[in-house]
Design a protein around this motif. Sequence first.
Motif, short mmCIF file in Angstrom:
data_model
loop_
_atom_site.label_atom_id
_atom_site.label_comp_id
_atom_site.label_asym_id
_atom_site.label_seq_id
_atom_site.Cartn_x
_atom_site.Cartn_y
_atom_site.Cartn_z
N LEU A 1 25.16 44.92 46.51
CA LEU A 1 25.65 43.59 46.17
C LEU A 1 24.80 42.54 46.90
O LEU A 1 24.72 42.54 48.13
CB LEU A 1 27.12 43.44 46.56
N SER A 2 24.17 41.66 46.13
CA SER A 2 23.26 40.68 46.73
C SER A 2 23.71 39.24 46.51
O SER A 2 23.15 38.31 47.09
CB SER A 2 21.85 40.86 46.17
N LYS A 3 24.73 39.03 45.67
CA LYS A 3 25.29 37.70 45.42
C LYS A 3 26.59 37.90 44.63
O LYS A 3 26.92 39.04 44.24
CB LYS A 3 24.31 36.84 44.62
N THR A 4 27.33 36.84 44.39
CA THR A 4 28.51 36.90 43.52
C THR A 4 28.50 35.69 42.60
O THR A 4 28.26 34.57 43.06
CB THR A 4 29.83 36.93 44.32
N THR A 5 28.73 35.91 41.32
CA THR A 5 28.85 34.82 40.35
C THR A 5 30.11 35.03 39.53
O THR A 5 30.44 36.17 39.16
CB THR A 5 27.63 34.77 39.41
N LYS A 6 30.82 33.95 39.24
CA LYS A 6 32.11 34.04 38.55
C LYS A 6 31.92 34.45 37.08
O LYS A 6 30.96 34.03 36.43
CB LYS A 6 32.84 32.70 38.61
N ILE A 7 32.87 35.26 36.61
CA ILE A 7 32.93 35.61 35.19
C ILE A 7 34.14 34.92 34.57
O ILE A 7 35.09 34.56 35.27
CB ILE A 7 33.02 37.14 34.98
N ASP A 8 34.13 34.75 33.26
CA ASP A 8 35.23 34.09 32.57
C ASP A 8 36.19 35.13 32.00
O ASP A 8 36.41 35.22 30.79
CB ASP A 8 34.67 33.19 31.46
N ALA A 9 36.73 35.94 32.91
CA ALA A 9 37.65 37.00 32.49
C ALA A 9 38.61 37.31 33.64
O ALA A 9 38.25 37.18 34.81
CB ALA A 9 36.87 38.26 32.11
N PRO A 10 39.83 37.72 33.31
CA PRO A 10 40.79 38.05 34.37
C PRO A 10 40.48 39.41 35.00
O PRO A 10 39.96 40.31 34.34
CB PRO A 10 42.14 38.08 33.64
N ILE A 11 40.82 39.52 36.28
CA ILE A 11 40.64 40.77 37.01
C ILE A 11 42.00 41.23 37.53
O ILE A 11 42.77 40.43 38.07
CB ILE A 11 39.65 40.61 38.18
N CYS A 12 42.27 42.51 37.38
CA CYS A 12 43.47 43.12 37.97
C CYS A 12 43.02 44.01 39.13
O CYS A 12 42.22 44.93 38.94
CB CYS A 12 44.22 43.94 36.93
N VAL A 13 43.50 43.70 40.33
CA VAL A 13 43.20 44.50 41.52
C VAL A 13 44.38 45.41 41.78
O VAL A 13 45.53 44.96 41.84
CB VAL A 13 42.94 43.64 42.76
N ILE A 14 44.10 46.70 41.96
CA ILE A 14 45.17 47.70 42.03
C ILE A 14 45.13 48.43 43.37
O ILE A 14 44.20 49.17 43.67
CB ILE A 14 45.04 48.71 40.87
N ALA A 15 46.16 48.19 44.17
CA ALA A 15 46.32 48.91 45.44
C ALA A 15 47.40 49.98 45.26
O ALA A 15 47.96 50.13 44.16
CB ALA A 15 46.69 47.94 46.55
#
Length: 606
Positions: free
Chosen positions: A262-276
């Motif tokens: 991972l060298s950078k982060t750019t926003k996407i136009d989509a929802p993310i579900c994080v699952i713990a």
Amino acid sequence: MNTLFAKNLQYFYNEIPDYYELIKNIKTRQFKIVTNNGFNILDTITNTYFYPVENGKHLMQEVSQVYANNPMKNNLWTKFFLTKELYKYDDEFLVTTANIVNKIIDIAKHSKDFTDGYYYDKNFLYTTSIFGLGSGQHIQYLIKKYDFQSLFIYEPEPELFAISCYFVDWQKAFEKLGSNLYLFIKGHIDTKILKRFYDSKVVTSNFLRLEFTTYNSPKIENAKKEFYLANISNKRGWGSFEDESVGFKNHLKNINKNIKVLSKTTKIDAPICVIANGASLENDIEWIKKNQNNLILISVGTSIRPLLKAGIHSDFHIEIERMPLLVDILRPSLEKYKGYFVGASVIDSEHFKIAKKPLMFVRDASATTGISNFFLRFCSPMVGNTGFSFAAHFSDEIYMCGFDVGFHKNKKVHASGSYYDDKDDTKEGSPVKGNFRNEVMSDDLLNLSRQNLEMTISILKPKKVYNLSDGAFINGAIPKHSNEIKLKSINKEKYIQEIIKNFKIDKIKTIDYSQFLELYKDKIIELLDKPIKNKKELTQTIDLVNDYTLAFLRYEPAVGTLMKGTIWHILNAIYISLHKTSLKEYPKMVKTLKKEIKNYKIPKIS
């Protein structure tokens, strides 16, 4: 009285304008000072006095003196010990750290002055929290008589704060205590300030906290809970040189291989579900399965197994644990897993060999932060924090499943079908506000995780965060049941590839950190190697070393992180030991540290 009030008002006008404005704009007059035949405060709504009245005499002054009398032995005060006893460390893994800590403990225990109790100084108080001012006169007595490691005062009623200005010389209080005086008026205790405090005085606030409750109210009870949770979270996440060295060596093995980082982060136009893997994940498995084409799915830690069991392959799976044991736990799941495996550079290199689609990232709060071109922030203390941070860096619409950061009393902590099925999966804890119910239970680690999630939300500011988990309430996340959520379909593969574009084959430079380590060790000895006459000086010295360690952490993160936890363990052993024996033993302890600290060396790949 009026002269002191005017002095306080002028002081606040000049130095703390917010308090001046607060007092000036008080509209209500619920409380009234009584001045005939002694002092008291009358609550005009309930027509009751704050302080006792005996034979027509108001006893505010006498009672305030009782409140302020010898807090260390006063039964009206509560003592909370975080580290009550000396205990030796296991030297099988913590080889050098345990050696030093155990030798310091032996010096104390073999001393003729060793006691099963504690030695305190007559006029020095430790982390002190006072809930409610009343008139504040007991605080005036305390500040005049005692020195403090720190003093926290919470008063939810602005009127009572204004009344205290007739009895407390706030200018003298702030001049004497400086930045060690924390005054919270109205509203809630700022937990960010509490966290900064415990970060800045890690060791000396880990011994003993004194608490006094002047009066009770729902707001005060809530404030006491917040303080307690911040207090017990303090010991979490210290780490050690030996522990950090494992990740440091893994990082050196893993970087500069043919794995995209991972060298950078750019926003996407989509929802993310994080699952713990909180127990409430079971409630939302079907919703996740139904909507897996409408979301980018990020799983973390042990949630991978119940998801695979339900036929769900997340798009990204994140791991941060550096210990080799994780390889055997994860292997069966990773061998089946079809998504992208995103591993921290500190994990065992075997994971990247097993995964079908390996990716790597460098995390913060580890010794590798300084050996990277880009690192992911807000990864501590649990892998759930890492997964949420990853999501918040890439999307403005996040759904949290299995993020319980708490548990229901006498119920299991994790979802069924995971690694914990054949383990004792219940815990003891303290009540916190629930996401869907009045309260759930939490412990120090889960509470720290929750606090850090809240901090991540407040700093990264994703626009929509929905907490679908039946666990603890998380500030900044909107409670929402999964059956209330309807999602549109997305071009999923397009957004996955947009995230993948942020990873690249990267050349990470490494240097020899030995000179920085020697610089740090020499300075620590210099700061400690001086006469100590009393507990106040001992506390100030320990805090000074703590300050230097945090400053060094910013200057050279690799060495700072390697040494931080270990030096806190050592300082903690010194601090507790010198409350159980004479300060005359201090030079021997410093001499031991001076001799043994040379055994810490920068880890090399074998």
